[in-house]
Scaffold this motif. Structure first.
Motif, PDB file in Angstrom:
ATOM      1  N   UNK A   1       0.844  -1.193   0.000  1.00  0.00           N
ATOM      2  CA  UNK A   1       0.000   0.000   0.000  1.00  0.00           C
ATOM      3  C   UNK A   1       0.882   1.246   0.000  1.00  0.00           C
ATOM      4  N   UNK A   2       0.500   2.239  -0.804  1.00  0.00           N
ATOM      5  CA  UNK A   2       1.332   3.418  -1.026  1.00  0.00           C
ATOM      6  C   UNK A   2       0.391   4.585  -1.308  1.00  0.00           C
ATOM      7  N   UNK A   3       0.903   5.810  -1.183  1.00  0.00           N
ATOM      8  CA  UNK A   3       0.066   6.974  -1.487  1.00  0.00           C
ATOM      9  C   UNK A   3      -0.454   6.943  -2.917  1.00  0.00           C
ATOM     10  N   UNK A   4       0.297   6.299  -3.824  1.00  0.00           N
ATOM     11  CA  UNK A   4      -0.124   6.222  -5.229  1.00  0.00           C
ATOM     12  C   UNK A   4      -1.164   5.138  -5.467  1.00  0.00           C
TER      13      UNK A   4
ATOM     14  N   UNK B   1       6.634  -2.775 -17.260  1.00  0.00           N
ATOM     15  CA  UNK B   1       7.657  -3.829 -17.316  1.00  0.00           C
ATOM     16  C   UNK B   1       8.919  -3.424 -16.560  1.00  0.00           C
ATOM     17  N   UNK B   2       9.574  -4.408 -15.980  1.00  0.00           N
ATOM     18  CA  UNK B   2      10.855  -4.212 -15.308  1.00  0.00           C
ATOM     19  C   UNK B   2      11.949  -4.897 -16.117  1.00  0.00           C
ATOM     20  N   UNK B   3      13.146  -4.380 -16.014  1.00  0.00           N
ATOM     21  CA  UNK B   3      14.282  -4.976 -16.719  1.00  0.00           C
ATOM     22  C   UNK B   3      14.800  -6.154 -15.906  1.00  0.00           C
ATOM     23  N   UNK B   4      14.188  -7.314 -16.083  1.00  0.00           N
ATOM     24  CA  UNK B   4      14.583  -8.509 -15.352  1.00  0.00           C
ATOM     25  C   UNK B   4      13.406  -9.437 -15.147  1.00  0.00           C
ATOM     26  N   UNK B   5      13.581 -10.383 -14.241  1.00  0.00           N
ATOM     27  CA  UNK B   5      12.524 -11.357 -13.961  1.00  0.00           C
ATOM     28  C   UNK B   5      12.478 -11.645 -12.468  1.00  0.00           C
ATOM     29  N   UNK B   6      11.377 -12.248 -12.053  1.00  0.00           N
ATOM     30  CA  UNK B   6      11.207 -12.697 -10.677  1.00  0.00           C
ATOM     31  C   UNK B   6      11.170 -11.526  -9.698  1.00  0.00           C
ATOM     32  N   UNK B   7      10.328 -10.515  -9.998  1.00  0.00           N
ATOM     33  CA  UNK B   7      10.127  -9.438  -9.033  1.00  0.00           C
ATOM     34  C   UNK B   7       9.528  -9.986  -7.751  1.00  0.00           C
ATOM     35  N   UNK B   8       9.992  -9.479  -6.596  1.00  0.00           N
ATOM     36  CA  UNK B   8       9.506 -10.039  -5.341  1.00  0.00           C
ATOM     37  C   UNK B   8       8.997  -8.925  -4.432  1.00  0.00           C
ATOM     38  N   UNK B   9       9.555  -8.741  -3.245  1.00  0.00           N
ATOM     39  CA  UNK B   9       8.961  -7.818  -2.283  1.00  0.00           C
ATOM     40  C   UNK B   9       9.294  -6.362  -2.623  1.00  0.00           C
ATOM     41  N   UNK B  10       8.389  -5.458  -2.202  1.00  0.00           N
ATOM     42  CA  UNK B  10       8.511  -4.022  -2.430  1.00  0.00           C
ATOM     43  C   UNK B  10       8.365  -3.300  -1.094  1.00  0.00           C
ATOM     44  N   UNK B  11       9.180  -2.263  -0.867  1.00  0.00           N
ATOM     45  CA  UNK B  11       8.999  -1.360   0.267  1.00  0.00           C
ATOM     46  C   UNK B  11       9.147   0.068  -0.244  1.00  0.00           C
TER      47      UNK B  11
ATOM     48  N   UNK C   1      10.645   4.028   0.372  1.00  0.00           N
ATOM     49  CA  UNK C   1      11.594   4.891   1.061  1.00  0.00           C
ATOM     50  C   UNK C   1      10.853   6.101   1.616  1.00  0.00           C
ATOM     51  N   UNK C   2      11.566   6.905   2.410  1.00  0.00           N
ATOM     52  CA  UNK C   2      10.931   8.044   3.069  1.00  0.00           C
ATOM     53  C   UNK C   2      10.386   9.059   2.071  1.00  0.00           C
ATOM     54  N   UNK C   3      11.015   9.170   0.916  1.00  0.00           N
ATOM     55  CA  UNK C   3      10.535  10.122  -0.087  1.00  0.00           C
ATOM     56  C   UNK C   3       9.453   9.534  -0.985  1.00  0.00           C
ATOM     57  N   UNK C   4       9.035   8.313  -0.711  1.00  0.00           N
ATOM     58  CA  UNK C   4       7.988   7.676  -1.494  1.00  0.00           C
ATOM     59  C   UNK C   4       8.489   6.804  -2.617  1.00  0.00           C
ATOM     60  N   UNK C   5       9.790   6.879  -2.944  1.00  0.00           N
ATOM     61  CA  UNK C   5      10.339   5.997  -3.969  1.00  0.00           C
ATOM     62  C   UNK C   5      10.212   4.544  -3.529  1.00  0.00           C
ATOM     63  N   UNK C   6      10.178   3.646  -4.502  1.00  0.00           N
ATOM     64  CA  UNK C   6      10.041   2.229  -4.218  1.00  0.00           C
ATOM     65  C   UNK C   6      11.392   1.535  -4.277  1.00  0.00           C
ATOM     66  N   UNK C   7      11.588   0.566  -3.397  1.00  0.00           N
ATOM     67  CA  UNK C   7      12.705  -0.372  -3.490  1.00  0.00           C
ATOM     68  C   UNK C   7      12.116  -1.753  -3.724  1.00  0.00           C
ATOM     69  N   UNK C   8      12.583  -2.415  -4.756  1.00  0.00           N
ATOM     70  CA  UNK C   8      12.017  -3.697  -5.177  1.00  0.00           C
ATOM     71  C   UNK C   8      13.129  -4.728  -5.308  1.00  0.00           C
ATOM     72  N   UNK C   9      12.939  -5.875  -4.679  1.00  0.00           N
ATOM     73  CA  UNK C   9      13.892  -6.975  -4.798  1.00  0.00           C
ATOM     74  C   UNK C   9      13.567  -7.785  -6.045  1.00  0.00           C
TER      75      UNK C   9
END
Length: 355
Positions: free
Chosen positions: A112-115, A146-156, A158-166
């Protein structure tokens, strides 16, 4: 022979101690019953009476993976990799379902995110990863990038709202099974939440390690990343590290190797700026602390420990460990364990709900 269930105080084993004025908890969890049915539900954890009761349960089309709260007493549950369903249960216990249109399959995690509500997905036709945005209430699709890669997993976030994705990087068949003999391209991605554009990428030097699950430290300054070793040689897998740390600029390995057989099932924040990881294959709960950055402390020996939750008790942090035979609560002043109310195999993640 069945594994003896132990919780540790510090580095030494100790009896399971009842904590004074133990709280009651509500826990969202998914599980598989003895008859093969998959369910997600809410469990009442009564530590004073040493029992777990099922408050509510919903049958699922397949196994669940990630669970996350909506900030208002409800929660989301999403199918494990290669599943096609998403469930939202509001604070009143009313469920709302969505099933995928077309070939898209969920990869087991939401944010869940502001967006809106973000999810990771895979297109099984070409094994590519995608970031998806949905309406958090109706679950309607809003965008898919689309993401440049495969097997996207968890997302969190950052404080500025940007996403970090494993980005796990593991090649898979359409049904979710791993394909062998292909290189892994795992990475941590920073993503613009407004358009899905990749802003930065970090990788580990070892190409046979997959980045999977994410947790912020209590102060929010470090991101802990649970790792999964995929080395062709068993010895290399078993000696592989379990934890990576990210400080916003650098990705590093604080401990090289460890007792976890190269597989961390889940991760959560721990007291003192550290992290607890569940070494599922080794049957261990492991504590890493910045005050002792090059070592692990064993806090539990359990059958199939996986899901972890960071929880409060009288101002002191406690960690809940979900395992094959029950649920444990560990903190510096004591430990306790409850058995499951019925024969059930818990899934990978859990979520504390408001009491």
């Amino acid at each position: 022979m069945k594994r003896r269930q132990l919780l540790m105080l510090g580095a030494a084993a100790a009896p399971l101690l009842a904590l004074a004025a133990a709280p009651a908890h509500r826990l969202a969890l998914a599980w598989r019953l003895a008859n093969g049915r998959d369910q997600v539900g809410v469990l009442n954890l009564d530590w004073a009476e040493r029992r777990i009761d099922v408050e509510a349960a919903w049958d699922l089309p397949s196994r669940a993976h990630g669970l996350i709260g909506d900030g208002a007493g409800g929660f989301y549950a999403v199918a494990a990799r290669a599943g096609d369903w998403l469930l939202y249960v509001d604070a009143a216990g009313r469920p709302r379902w969505v099933r995928q249109d077309g070939p898209w399959r969920f990869n087991g995690h939401l944010l869940p995110h502001a967006a809106g509500l973000f999810a990771t997905e895979t297109d099984p036709r070409d094994d590519t990863a995608h970031l998806v945005l949905r309406d958090p209430k109706t679950l309607a699709l809003m965008a898919r990038w689309p993401l440049a890669g495969r097997d996207g997993h968890q997302i969190v976030a950052e404080r500025d709202g940007s996403l970090l994705l494993a980005l796990g990087g593991l090649p898979r068949w359409p049904d979710g099974r791993k394909r062998s003999g292909e290189p892994i391209a795992s990475a941590l991605l920073r993503i613009n939440p407004s358009n899905g554009r990749e802003l930065a990428r970090w990788t580990l030097a070892d190409p046979d390690i997959s980045l999977r699950h994410l947790a912020w430290s209590h102060d929010g300054l470090q991101l802990g990343i649970a790792l999964q070793a995929e080395h062709p040689q068993a010895g290399s897998r078993e000696d592989a590290p379990l934890l990576a740390l990210f400080d916003g600029e650098r990705l590093r390995l604080p401990v090289t190797g460890g007792p976890g057989l190269g597989y961390a099932g889940d991760i959560c924040a721990a007291p003192g700026g550290g992290f607890v990881l569940s070494a599922q294959k080794a049957g261990l709960g492991l504590l890493w602390q910045p005050a002792q950055p090059e070592r692990w402390t064993r806090i539990a020996e359990l059958t199939e420990p996986c899901a972890l939750q960071d929880g409060w008790h009288e101002g002191e942090r406690a960690v809940l460990l979900v395992a094959g035979r029950g649920l444990a609560r560990w903190q510096a002043g004591g430990a306790q364990m409850l058995a499951w109310p019925q024969a059930m195999v818990p899934d990978n993640h859990a979520l504390l709900l408001p009491a």
